[in-house]
Design a protein around this motif. Structure first.
Motif, PDB file in Angstrom:
ATOM      1  N   THR A   1       0.818  -1.220   0.000  1.00 15.40           N
ATOM      2  CA  THR A   1       0.000   0.000   0.000  1.00 15.40           C
ATOM      3  C   THR A   1       0.849   1.266   0.000  1.00 15.40           C
ATOM      4  O   THR A   1       0.335   2.355   0.249  1.00 15.40           O
ATOM      5  CB  THR A   1      -0.952   0.019   1.216  1.00 15.40           C
ATOM      6  OG1 THR A   1      -0.190  -0.016   2.421  1.00 15.40           O
ATOM      7  CG2 THR A   1      -1.925  -1.148   1.176  1.00 15.40           C
ATOM      8  N   ARG A   2       2.119   1.133  -0.315  1.00 20.09           N
ATOM      9  CA  ARG A   2       3.052   2.266  -0.230  1.00 20.09           C
ATOM     10  C   ARG A   2       2.710   3.411  -1.175  1.00 20.09           C
ATOM     11  O   ARG A   2       3.145   4.538  -0.955  1.00 20.09           O
ATOM     12  CB  ARG A   2       4.475   1.789  -0.468  1.00 20.09           C
ATOM     13  CG  ARG A   2       4.758   1.346  -1.886  1.00 20.09           C
ATOM     14  CD  ARG A   2       6.114   0.660  -1.999  1.00 20.09           C
ATOM     15  NE  ARG A   2       6.413   0.239  -3.345  1.00 20.09           N
ATOM     16  CZ  ARG A   2       5.958  -0.850  -3.937  1.00 20.09           C
ATOM     17  NH1 ARG A   2       5.144  -1.670  -3.269  1.00 20.09           N
ATOM     18  NH2 ARG A   2       6.286  -1.142  -5.179  1.00 20.09           N
ATOM     19  N   ASP A   3       1.940   3.172  -2.217  1.00 24.23           N
ATOM     20  CA  ASP A   3       1.603   4.227  -3.173  1.00 24.23           C
ATOM     21  C   ASP A   3       0.362   5.034  -2.778  1.00 24.23           C
ATOM     22  O   ASP A   3       0.055   6.032  -3.430  1.00 24.23           O
ATOM     23  CB  ASP A   3       1.393   3.625  -4.564  1.00 24.23           C
ATOM     24  CG  ASP A   3       2.665   3.016  -5.123  1.00 24.23           C
ATOM     25  OD1 ASP A   3       3.761   3.521  -4.784  1.00 24.23           O
ATOM     26  OD2 ASP A   3       2.571   2.042  -5.887  1.00 24.23           O
ATOM     27  N   LEU A   4      -0.345   4.590  -1.753  1.00 24.35           N
ATOM     28  CA  LEU A   4      -1.538   5.292  -1.283  1.00 24.35           C
ATOM     29  C   LEU A   4      -1.264   5.814   0.126  1.00 24.35           C
ATOM     30  O   LEU A   4      -1.225   5.038   1.087  1.00 24.35           O
ATOM     31  CB  LEU A   4      -2.744   4.351  -1.267  1.00 24.35           C
ATOM     32  CG  LEU A   4      -3.102   3.702  -2.603  1.00 24.35           C
ATOM     33  CD1 LEU A   4      -4.154   2.632  -2.394  1.00 24.35           C
ATOM     34  CD2 LEU A   4      -3.569   4.748  -3.592  1.00 24.35           C
ATOM     35  N   MET A   5      -1.067   7.102   0.247  1.00 23.18           N
ATOM     36  CA  MET A   5      -0.619   7.677   1.515  1.00 23.18           C
ATOM     37  C   MET A   5      -1.542   7.337   2.683  1.00 23.18           C
ATOM     38  O   MET A   5      -1.071   7.013   3.778  1.00 23.18           O
ATOM     39  CB  MET A   5      -0.463   9.193   1.390  1.00 23.18           C
ATOM     40  CG  MET A   5       0.151   9.827   2.612  1.00 23.18           C
ATOM     41  SD  MET A   5       1.789   9.183   3.050  1.00 23.18           S
ATOM     42  CE  MET A   5       2.784   9.982   1.836  1.00 23.18           C
ATOM     43  N   SER A   6      -2.837   7.371   2.474  1.00 28.13           N
ATOM     44  CA  SER A   6      -3.771   7.039   3.546  1.00 28.13           C
ATOM     45  C   SER A   6      -3.558   5.612   4.033  1.00 28.13           C
ATOM     46  O   SER A   6      -3.441   5.361   5.238  1.00 28.13           O
ATOM     47  CB  SER A   6      -5.212   7.209   3.060  1.00 28.13           C
ATOM     48  OG  SER A   6      -6.114   6.704   4.015  1.00 28.13           O
ATOM     49  N   GLU A   7      -3.520   4.689   3.101  1.00 25.47           N
ATOM     50  CA  GLU A   7      -3.325   3.282   3.459  1.00 25.47           C
ATOM     51  C   GLU A   7      -1.944   3.057   4.061  1.00 25.47           C
ATOM     52  O   GLU A   7      -1.802   2.318   5.035  1.00 25.47           O
ATOM     53  CB  GLU A   7      -3.514   2.392   2.233  1.00 25.47           C
ATOM     54  CG  GLU A   7      -4.926   2.389   1.690  1.00 25.47           C
ATOM     55  CD  GLU A   7      -5.934   1.829   2.680  1.00 25.47           C
ATOM     56  OE1 GLU A   7      -5.647   0.785   3.302  1.00 25.47           O
ATOM     57  OE2 GLU A   7      -6.998   2.448   2.848  1.00 25.47           O
TER      58      GLU A   7
ATOM     59  N   GLN B   1      -2.985  15.125   4.573  1.00 24.10           N
ATOM     60  CA  GLN B   1      -4.357  15.240   4.068  1.00 24.10           C
ATOM     61  C   GLN B   1      -4.788  16.695   3.831  1.00 24.10           C
ATOM     62  O   GLN B   1      -5.365  16.993   2.779  1.00 24.10           O
ATOM     63  CB  GLN B   1      -5.333  14.534   5.007  1.00 24.10           C
ATOM     64  CG  GLN B   1      -6.710  14.350   4.397  1.00 24.10           C
ATOM     65  CD  GLN B   1      -7.660  13.634   5.330  1.00 24.10           C
ATOM     66  OE1 GLN B   1      -7.627  13.868   6.544  1.00 24.10           O
ATOM     67  NE2 GLN B   1      -8.483  12.773   4.786  1.00 24.10           N
ATOM     68  N   PRO B   2      -4.513  17.633   4.738  1.00 31.99           N
ATOM     69  CA  PRO B   2      -4.901  19.021   4.467  1.00 31.99           C
ATOM     70  C   PRO B   2      -4.209  19.616   3.240  1.00 31.99           C
ATOM     71  O   PRO B   2      -4.761  20.492   2.579  1.00 31.99           O
ATOM     72  CB  PRO B   2      -4.489  19.770   5.737  1.00 31.99           C
ATOM     73  CG  PRO B   2      -4.483  18.742   6.799  1.00 31.99           C
ATOM     74  CD  PRO B   2      -4.033  17.478   6.118  1.00 31.99           C
ATOM     75  N   ARG B   3      -3.020  19.149   2.918  1.00 37.41           N
ATOM     76  CA  ARG B   3      -2.296  19.665   1.757  1.00 37.41           C
ATOM     77  C   ARG B   3      -2.711  18.992   0.457  1.00 37.41           C
ATOM     78  O   ARG B   3      -2.293  19.421  -0.615  1.00 37.41           O
ATOM     79  CB  ARG B   3      -0.794  19.491   1.960  1.00 37.41           C
ATOM     80  CG  ARG B   3      -0.270  20.375   3.075  1.00 37.41           C
ATOM     81  CD  ARG B   3       1.208  20.244   3.231  1.00 37.41           C
ATOM     82  NE  ARG B   3       1.655  21.059   4.365  1.00 37.41           N
ATOM     83  CZ  ARG B   3       2.880  21.103   4.796  1.00 37.41           C
ATOM     84  NH1 ARG B   3       3.817  20.376   4.222  1.00 37.41           N
ATOM     85  NH2 ARG B   3       3.196  21.869   5.827  1.00 37.41           N
ATOM     86  N   HIS B   4      -3.482  17.928   0.544  1.00 39.40           N
ATOM     87  CA  HIS B   4      -3.944  17.193  -0.635  1.00 39.40           C
ATOM     88  C   HIS B   4      -5.448  16.957  -0.546  1.00 39.40           C
ATOM     89  O   HIS B   4      -5.910  15.818  -0.599  1.00 39.40           O
ATOM     90  CB  HIS B   4      -3.209  15.848  -0.743  1.00 39.40           C
ATOM     91  CG  HIS B   4      -1.735  15.984  -0.842  1.00 39.40           C
ATOM     92  ND1 HIS B   4      -0.925  16.089   0.274  1.00 39.40           N
ATOM     93  CD2 HIS B   4      -0.916  16.042  -1.914  1.00 39.40           C
ATOM     94  CE1 HIS B   4       0.329  16.203  -0.110  1.00 39.40           C
ATOM     95  NE2 HIS B   4       0.373  16.183  -1.436  1.00 39.40           N
ATOM     96  N   PRO B   5      -6.232  18.030  -0.438  1.00 39.80           N
ATOM     97  CA  PRO B   5      -7.690  17.862  -0.194  1.00 39.80           C
ATOM     98  C   PRO B   5      -8.439  17.237  -1.376  1.00 39.80           C
ATOM     99  O   PRO B   5      -9.484  16.627  -1.155  1.00 39.80           O
ATOM    100  CB  PRO B   5      -8.168  19.292   0.074  1.00 39.80           C
ATOM    101  CG  PRO B   5      -7.185  20.155  -0.656  1.00 39.80           C
ATOM    102  CD  PRO B   5      -5.878  19.429  -0.540  1.00 39.80           C
ATOM    103  N   ASN B   6      -7.950  17.390  -2.564  1.00 39.26           N
ATOM    104  CA  ASN B   6      -8.687  16.887  -3.723  1.00 39.26           C
ATOM    105  C   ASN B   6      -8.156  15.549  -4.243  1.00 39.26           C
ATOM    106  O   ASN B   6      -8.642  15.053  -5.239  1.00 39.26           O
ATOM    107  CB  ASN B   6      -8.622  17.920  -4.863  1.00 39.26           C
ATOM    108  CG  ASN B   6      -9.289  19.203  -4.459  1.00 39.26           C
ATOM    109  OD1 ASN B   6     -10.293  19.206  -3.752  1.00 39.26           O
ATOM    110  ND2 ASN B   6      -8.727  20.326  -4.875  1.00 39.26           N
ATOM    111  N   GLU B   7      -7.184  15.003  -3.546  1.00 39.63           N
ATOM    112  CA  GLU B   7      -6.591  13.740  -3.995  1.00 39.63           C
ATOM    113  C   GLU B   7      -7.464  12.567  -3.535  1.00 39.63           C
ATOM    114  O   GLU B   7      -7.699  12.381  -2.350  1.00 39.63           O
ATOM    115  CB  GLU B   7      -5.178  13.585  -3.461  1.00 39.63           C
ATOM    116  CG  GLU B   7      -4.441  12.468  -4.138  1.00 39.63           C
ATOM    117  CD  GLU B   7      -2.936  12.600  -3.967  1.00 39.63           C
ATOM    118  OE1 GLU B   7      -2.293  11.561  -3.894  1.00 39.63           O
ATOM    119  OE2 GLU B   7      -2.430  13.734  -3.925  1.00 39.63           O
TER     120      GLU B   7
END
Length: 117
Positions: free
Chosen positions: A42-48, A107-113
């Protein structure tokens, strides 16, 4: 794989709860190994990545705590009033920092991702 990971984790904690040292100690290996594999996948998905890394730190802390109890060093003083059990706070806090980084900074810096698996 994530579901199997939970099974191993439960057996590890059952071993801990019942003080079955071999079961608890053996189950650390597959539990932690699968957790690390999940982090890698899951390294490519920051949330995961952040959540799974926090889980890996949690398993590490939990495993260390179990080992310290099995070895009867959990209540021994490490430094001042800090016992060996308290050292489990290091990986626990690393997990908290992973989640704090994700929710407070990334997350705040990438709100639309939008992230999808």
């Amino acid at each position: 794989m994530e579901n199997l990971h939970i099974v191993f984790w439960l057996f590890k904690d059952i071993g801990w709860c019942l003080f079955w040292k071999p079961l608890g100690l053996i189950m650390i290996i597959p539990t932690l190994a699968i957790s690390i594999i999940i982090v890698y996948r899951t390294r490519d998905l920051m949330s995961e990545l952040c959540h799974n890394l926090a889980i890996t730190f949690w398993i590490s802390a939990n495993s260390y705590w179990m080992i310290s109890e099995f070895m009867h060093i959990d209540a021994l003083k490490f430094y001042g009033d800090i016992t060996y059990k308290h050292l489990a706070l290091i990986p626990f806090l690393l997990g908290v920092f992973c989640l704090a980084f994700y929710y407070a900074i990334w997350q705040p810096r990438h709100p639309n991702e939008i992230e999808t698996m």
